[in-house]
Scaffold this active site. Structure first.
Site, PDB file in Angstrom:
ATOM      1  N   GLU A 160     -10.808 -32.273   8.745  1.00  0.00           N
ATOM      2  CA  GLU A 160     -11.806 -33.185   9.319  1.00  0.00           C
ATOM      3  C   GLU A 160     -11.100 -34.040  10.378  1.00  0.00           C
ATOM      4  O   GLU A 160      -9.940 -34.407  10.213  1.00  0.00           O
ATOM      5  CB  GLU A 160     -12.315 -34.084   8.188  1.00  0.00           C
ATOM      6  CG  GLU A 160     -13.199 -35.230   8.604  1.00  0.00           C
ATOM      7  CD  GLU A 160     -13.480 -36.194   7.430  1.00  0.00           C
ATOM      8  OE1 GLU A 160     -14.612 -36.627   7.317  1.00  0.00           O
ATOM      9  OE2 GLU A 160     -12.555 -36.500   6.644  1.00  0.00           O
ATOM     10  N   LYS A 175     -21.579 -33.284   8.130  1.00  0.00           N
ATOM     11  CA  LYS A 175     -21.254 -33.947   6.863  1.00  0.00           C
ATOM     12  C   LYS A 175     -22.476 -34.656   6.283  1.00  0.00           C
ATOM     13  O   LYS A 175     -23.130 -35.452   6.969  1.00  0.00           O
ATOM     14  CB  LYS A 175     -20.139 -34.951   7.137  1.00  0.00           C
ATOM     15  CG  LYS A 175     -19.588 -35.662   5.931  1.00  0.00           C
ATOM     16  CD  LYS A 175     -18.367 -36.468   6.365  1.00  0.00           C
ATOM     17  CE  LYS A 175     -17.659 -37.129   5.230  1.00  0.00           C
ATOM     18  NZ  LYS A 175     -16.398 -37.760   5.669  1.00  0.00           N
ATOM     19  N   CYS A 206     -14.981 -33.175   3.832  1.00  0.00           N
ATOM     20  CA  CYS A 206     -14.357 -34.221   3.028  1.00  0.00           C
ATOM     21  C   CYS A 206     -15.168 -34.677   1.822  1.00  0.00           C
ATOM     22  O   CYS A 206     -15.238 -33.995   0.828  1.00  0.00           O
ATOM     23  CB  CYS A 206     -13.984 -35.399   3.934  1.00  0.00           C
ATOM     24  SG  CYS A 206     -12.745 -36.436   3.139  1.00  0.00           S
TER      25      CYS A 206
HETATM   26  N1  CDV Z   1     -13.233 -38.881   5.006  1.00  0.00           N
HETATM   27  C1  CDV Z   1     -13.777 -38.992   3.782  1.00  0.00           C
HETATM   28  O1  CDV Z   1     -14.907 -38.581   3.549  1.00  0.00           O
HETATM   29  N2  CDV Z   1     -13.031 -39.558   2.808  1.00  0.00           N
HETATM   30  C2  CDV Z   1     -13.494 -39.766   1.462  1.00  0.00           C
HETATM   31  C3  CDV Z   1     -12.952 -41.033   0.861  1.00  0.00           C
HETATM   32  C4  CDV Z   1     -13.371 -42.188   1.628  1.00  0.00           C
HETATM   33  C5  CDV Z   1     -13.400 -41.185  -0.563  1.00  0.00           C
HETATM   34  C6  CDV Z   1     -13.110 -38.617   0.556  1.00  0.00           C
HETATM   35  O2  CDV Z   1     -13.978 -38.189  -0.199  1.00  0.00           O
HETATM   36  O3  CDV Z   1     -11.974 -38.213   0.541  1.00  0.00           O
END
Ligand code: CDV
Length: 299
Positions: free
Chosen positions: A47, A83, A148
């Site tokens: 990401e 996302k 993510c």
């Molecule tokens: N970039 C992200 O989505 N990070 C989230 C953190 C903030 C919890 C993750 O799920 O890794």
């Protein structure tokens, strides 16, 4: 007949706010070349690969905000994903030392859903449209994307599972230490917190791969960005049985590589997690009818 593909996660070490795009791009090309030398047919980047993880900063200059946008050339993109689960807050935390996560400020939640797609030209002898009766698990590989935080939500994985997904791809930037974001019921050292964050990352990749009988590839942006913000590593490839089959050894630029056989997805999809035979959708209505928690009445 085995349906083998060679896949790789291109983990990246830190990219700083003042890193030049040219420099970052050169690193990415080097990773691609290194993966290609090993025969990788598909390479996943993290990401926000081109920039520092900018949602930790409060950026108001439009010029800088514009400079984080990357437009992939039309015509070469075979699938897009936005996302869905945006973590963090719109406003910075009151604590001036907090690691912010201002994704709700900079982005709108993704509106493309979890749409699986077939990746062409990866396996030999893939069954094509119109070539007789359709047999599950015989066509071109079925892929799904996540970004993510999405990987922590079983709902997205199941949407892909219900489309027969064989490989889920997830790039991430996960802070190693962010108590304002995660809460602090149990105080932890920075080291313990990072260990936990890597554990949770692998837990969701392994658990959801198992429960949807698919492989997963995850690619981190890792290490110390902008001089003080630590991101976890832990890029890995997991199997439909939930095992880690390859994982990063560093928190720097590194290719994580595996040759996988998509046939390995069949056992789970046809036995333990044969959704058609075993799912009971009449019992799952809260999942799509409510967001927050409704506890049972007090005794
Ligand atoms: N970039 C992200 O989505 N990070 C989230 C953190 C903030 C919890 C993750 O799920 O890794």
């Amino acid at each position: 007949m085995p349906r083998t593909i060679k896949i790789a996660a291109a983990q990246m070490g830190p990219v700083h706010r003042d890193s030049t795009r040219q420099d970052t791009l050169s690193r990415m090309i080097k990773l691609l070349q290194s993966a290609s030398t090993r025969g990788a047919q598909l390479v996943l980047f993290p990401e926000a690969a081109f920039t520092t993880f900018f949602p930790r900063h409060l950026i108001s200059a439009q010029e800088e905000l514009d400079s984080v946008y990357y437009s992939a050339s039309q015509g070469k993109v075979i699938a897009k994903y936005r996302k869905v689960h945006l973590p963090g807050t719109k406003e910075p935390f009151e604590n001036p030392d907090a690691v912010n996560q201002l994704e709700k400020r900079y982005f709108e939640p993704g509106n493309l859903g979890f749409k699986a797609f077939r990746a062409p030209d990866l396996v030999l002898g893939a069954q094509k449209k119109g070539a007789g009766s359709v047999r599950p698990g015989k066509g071109d590989p079925i892929m799904g994307m996540m970004i993510c935080n999405d990987r922590r939500w079983a709902e997205g994985w199941r949407c892909y599972g219900l489309q027969g997904v064989e490989v889920v791809l997830c790039g991430y930037n996960t802070a190693g230490f962010a108590p304002d974001l995660w809460g602090t019921r149990k105080p932890m050292t920075q080291e313990q917190a990072e260990e936990d964050a890597v554990f949770h990352h692998k837990l969701v990749m392994q658990g959801n791969s198992y429960m949807n009988s698919c492989f997963s590839v995850s690619a981190a942006k890792a290490g110390l960005e902008d001089g003080k913000y630590d991101l976890i590593g832990g890029s890995c490839i997991t199997s439909p049985e939930g095992h880690v089959v390859a994982e990063a050894q560093t928190k720097d630029d590194e290719v994580v590589f595996a040759e996988i056989d998509l046939e390995d997805c069949r056992q789970g999809k046809e036995k333990t997690f044969d959704f058609d035979r075993h799912r009971r959708i009449d019992q799952y209505s809260p999942i799509s009818l409510q967001t927050g928690v409704i506890e049972p009445e007090l005794l």
